[in-house]
Structure formats: structure tokens, C-alpha cells
Design an enzyme around this catalytic site. Structure first.
Site, PDB file in Angstrom:
ATOM      1  N   CYS A 173      83.407 -79.996  65.529  1.00  0.00           N
ATOM      2  CA  CYS A 173      84.424 -80.257  66.099  1.00  0.00           C
ATOM      3  C   CYS A 173      85.429 -79.159  65.938  1.00  0.00           C
ATOM      4  O   CYS A 173      86.605 -78.911  66.359  1.00  0.00           O
ATOM      5  CB  CYS A 173      85.243 -81.488  65.358  1.00  0.00           C
ATOM      6  SG  CYS A 173      84.543 -82.857  66.008  1.00  0.00           S
TER       7      CYS A 173
ATOM      8  N   ASP B 110      85.000 -92.434  68.057  1.00  0.00           N
ATOM      9  CA  ASP B 110      86.424 -92.403  68.830  1.00  0.00           C
ATOM     10  C   ASP B 110      86.393 -94.132  69.144  1.00  0.00           C
ATOM     11  O   ASP B 110      87.659 -94.593  69.433  1.00  0.00           O
ATOM     12  CB  ASP B 110      86.477 -91.775  70.153  1.00  0.00           C
ATOM     13  CG  ASP B 110      86.874 -90.341  69.693  1.00  0.00           C
ATOM     14  OD1 ASP B 110      87.227 -90.103  68.430  1.00  0.00           O
ATOM     15  OD2 ASP B 110      86.370 -89.406  70.388  1.00  0.00           O
TER      16      ASP B 110
END
Length: 354
Positions: free
Chosen positions: A22, A96
Site C-alpha cells: 500500500c 475494504d
């Protein structure tokens, strides 16, 4: 397709990418500039959540009992083992869906590989790792898209279902809520150390264990009274994602620095000068929203802005619900979850105690 000769030793995955995990995300300030003049999305009453609040996924209401949660996430290798890379990327993408309080139903693969450099078996192991994670939660990889790319990347489009009235967002926190973080910080530091050959086997094992631990508590938190907001801490670091929650909820946050969970190995590596380039970019974006203390150090800043690959859930809930929230985390194997602060009425600033 051009294949690497079987006698050749393929390069390590991380050597083929400028960044990893990320930490590859565009920094928040640059993203703001890109999106500054974007027109608003067309109004559609069925679209319950779009990019306007920078939440973890989009949400579309199918009927009064069901909403579709949709997201995508992909990145360059954070480790050299292809199977582990696939597992980490899939876990991160599914996070998510869980952060919205939904349960995943199926996925699509997003794959880019330098096929003249990496052998087919390496790419196959990446896909196998991702598939193993998706299958473990009943969300099979049903297809996807692949390209020949200069740098390797892999991830998923992840789709899930939730009740429209139980969607968790990053903007619903209330004054007086406490903040609970589900995983320790330090994955970005671990990743940077691996690129420099400084990561110990124990630290590597700790990194793999946390980045492949699915954020399944999110689906159970959706039905828990007193849970008001949830997001997952990933590429923008704790401060970046907390600031989004503060701005979305129009609240201030106070963090107990002594309560922050950090991997011991990550602290040691920070003391040795190991850090990611993304932590500096993250700090530049969030600095206007942070009240620094007199004893603020560079290590404090770098750890709080450290990009987390497949990081933990950040939960805002009433104090009375905190014990139940922690029990949900414990039940799902997230024993490191801990209360780290609280939210208060006021300007969306982050301050620290202790």
C-alpha cells in the site's frame, strides 16, 4: 508469450518494483490535485456511497434488504515469495468489503506482469495465493483481467453484500466515541527493511501473519449496537485514515501514544533509520490536521504515517460498546486489538496524550 528460460533464475519480485504494498498508493496531496476539478457523480438514489467521502468502497442499494458493496485494490509486490504476495494482496482487497460491514461474495483478479522477465510458474503462484484467501471466505475469484506490464502488480475487485441499514462508513462517528485499532503498526517499516536485507526471520513471520489475517470482524461489527464508524488503516497510515474519519464526522481525535500497538521489530528498525518514502508524503498531507507535542520525534511521525499493507480496522464506538467490539476482534483471532483514543466535539484535528 515470451517465457523466461528454465535455466535462468528469475529476479526477486520486490526488485522489479519501485515501491511495494500500500506504499504504492498515490499520496493524498497529489490525489487531491488530480480530483480537484472532477465533476460530481450523477445523482442516483440507489448509489448510497460513492467517492465523495473517500470511504473504503462504493455501495449500491439493490432493494430494502440488500446492498452491493464494490471495491478494488492492487499493488506491487511487498514480499518476494509469490504465493505470499498473492495472499497479502487478496487479504488487503477484501479488507475494504469487511470495513463496510459487508460479507464478500466473489472477486475478479487484476494482474499486470512483466512476462518477459517472470516465468509462468511464478505468476501462477501469485494467483494461487490470492485464490486461496478468496476461497477461504466463500468469495471465489470468478475471472479478471491481465496485462503485460513493466512492473508486477496484483489485486482484486471484491464484491460483497450487506443490509442497507447496516453499512459502516468512515464518517458516522459521534462525540465521545472511543477508537479501537485492530492490528499493530509497522508493516511499511518491515517492507522497507526487507528491501534492504535487514528483516529478521521473526519479523518476516510477523509481517506475513498480520498482512494475511483477514479483517473478518467488520462483518460482525455491522450489527453491533454502538458501533458508529469503521475504516481500515492502509496506505495513508494511521494519521491519514484517522484524519479522514475526523473530517468526515466533523470531530477531533485524541490519541493515547502509550496505547498504540507497534511491532517491536518495527520500533527497532526505525531506530536504525529504516523508513518508507511514503511516510514522508503521508505526513505532508496530514500535518495541517495534527497538533504536535513538545516531545514529538521523527520516529513518532514516521510510525504514525507508516503505510500499512492489509492493516487493521479502525473502529469508532461508544465507550459502553468497547468491550463487545474487542470481544468480536478476539473471536476472529485479532488478539492485538486495543483502544487507542477517543473522539471529541471540535475542529477535525488530531492531538495526543501521554
Amino acid at each position: 508469450m515470451t517465457e523466461t528460460p528454465s535455466s535462468a533464475t528469475p529476479p526477486s519480485l520486490t526488485s522489479l518494483a519501485r515501491g511495494g504494498g500500500c506504499g504504492c498508493k498515490l499520496d493524498p496531496a497529489f490525489l487531491d490535485r488530480i480530483l480537484a476539478d472532477s465533476p460530481p457523480l450523477p445523482l442516483n438514489p440507489a448509489l448510497l456511497l460513492d467517492a465523495a467521502t473517500r470511504d473504503d468502497a462504493a455501495v449500491y442499494k439493490i432493494n430494502d434488504e440488500m446492498a452491493l458493496v464494490a471495491t478494488t485494490d492492487f499493488f506491487a509486490p511487498v514480499v518476494d515469495d509469490p504465493y505470499d504476495f498473492g495472499r497479502i494482496a487478496a487479504t488487503n482487497a477484501l479488507s475494504d468489503v469487511y470495513a463496510m460491514g459487508a460479507k464478500p461474495i466473489f472477486c475478479l483478479a487484476v494482474l499486470g506482469m512483466p512476462i518477459n522477465v517472470l516465468p509462468p510458474e511464478t505468476i501462477r503462484h501469485i494467483l494461487d495465493g490470492g485464490r486461496s484467501v478468496a476461497d477461504s471466505v466463500g468469495a471465489p475469484v470468478a475471472g479478471g483481467h491481465s496485462i503485460d506490464a513493466a512492473e508486477p502488480f496484483y489485486g482484486l475487485v471484491a464484491l460483497g453484500l450487506a443490509h442497507p441499514d447496516q453499512i459502516l462508513t468512515n464518517a458516522g462517528a459521534k462525540p465521545g466515541d472511543v477508537l479501537i485499532l485492530g492490528k499493530p503498526l509497522g508493516v511499511g517499516v518491515f517492507s522497507a527493511a526487507q528491501k534492504r536485507g535487514l528483516l529478521t526471520p521473526d519479523d518476516y513471520d510477523a509481517m506475513i501473519a498480520t498482512t494475511t489475517r483477514l479483517n473478518t470482524p467488520g462483518a460482525d461489527l455491522a450489527g453491533l449496537t454502538g458501533v458508529h464508524a469503521v475504516t481500515d488503516v492502509t496506505g495513508f497510515g494511521l494519521l491519514g485514515h484517522l484524519s479522514e474519519m475526523c473530517r468526515g464526522s466533523n470531530l477531533a481525535a485524541r490519541i493515547d501514544r502509550t496505547a498504540l500497538p507497534v511491532f517491536d521489530g518495527a520500533r527497532r528498525l526505525l531506530d536504525q533509520g529504516v523508513r518508507t518514502g511514503a511516510s514522508g508524503r503521508n505526513w505532508a498531507a496530514v500535518e495541517p490536521y495534527v497538533t504536535q507535542t513538545p516531545d514529538w520525534s521523527d520516529s513518532d511521525r514516521d510510525m504514525l504515517c507508516d503505510p500499512q499493507t492489509s492493516g487493521g480496522l479502525l473502529v469508532a464506538c461508544t465507550p459502553d460498546a468497547a468491550a463487545d467490539v474487542l470481544a468480536v476482534f478476539e473471536r476472529h483471532g485479532h488478539s492485538a486489538a486495543v483502544q487507542i483514543g477517543q473522539l471529541e466535539a471540535g475542529e477535525p484535528m488530531i492531538s495526543f496524550s501521554a
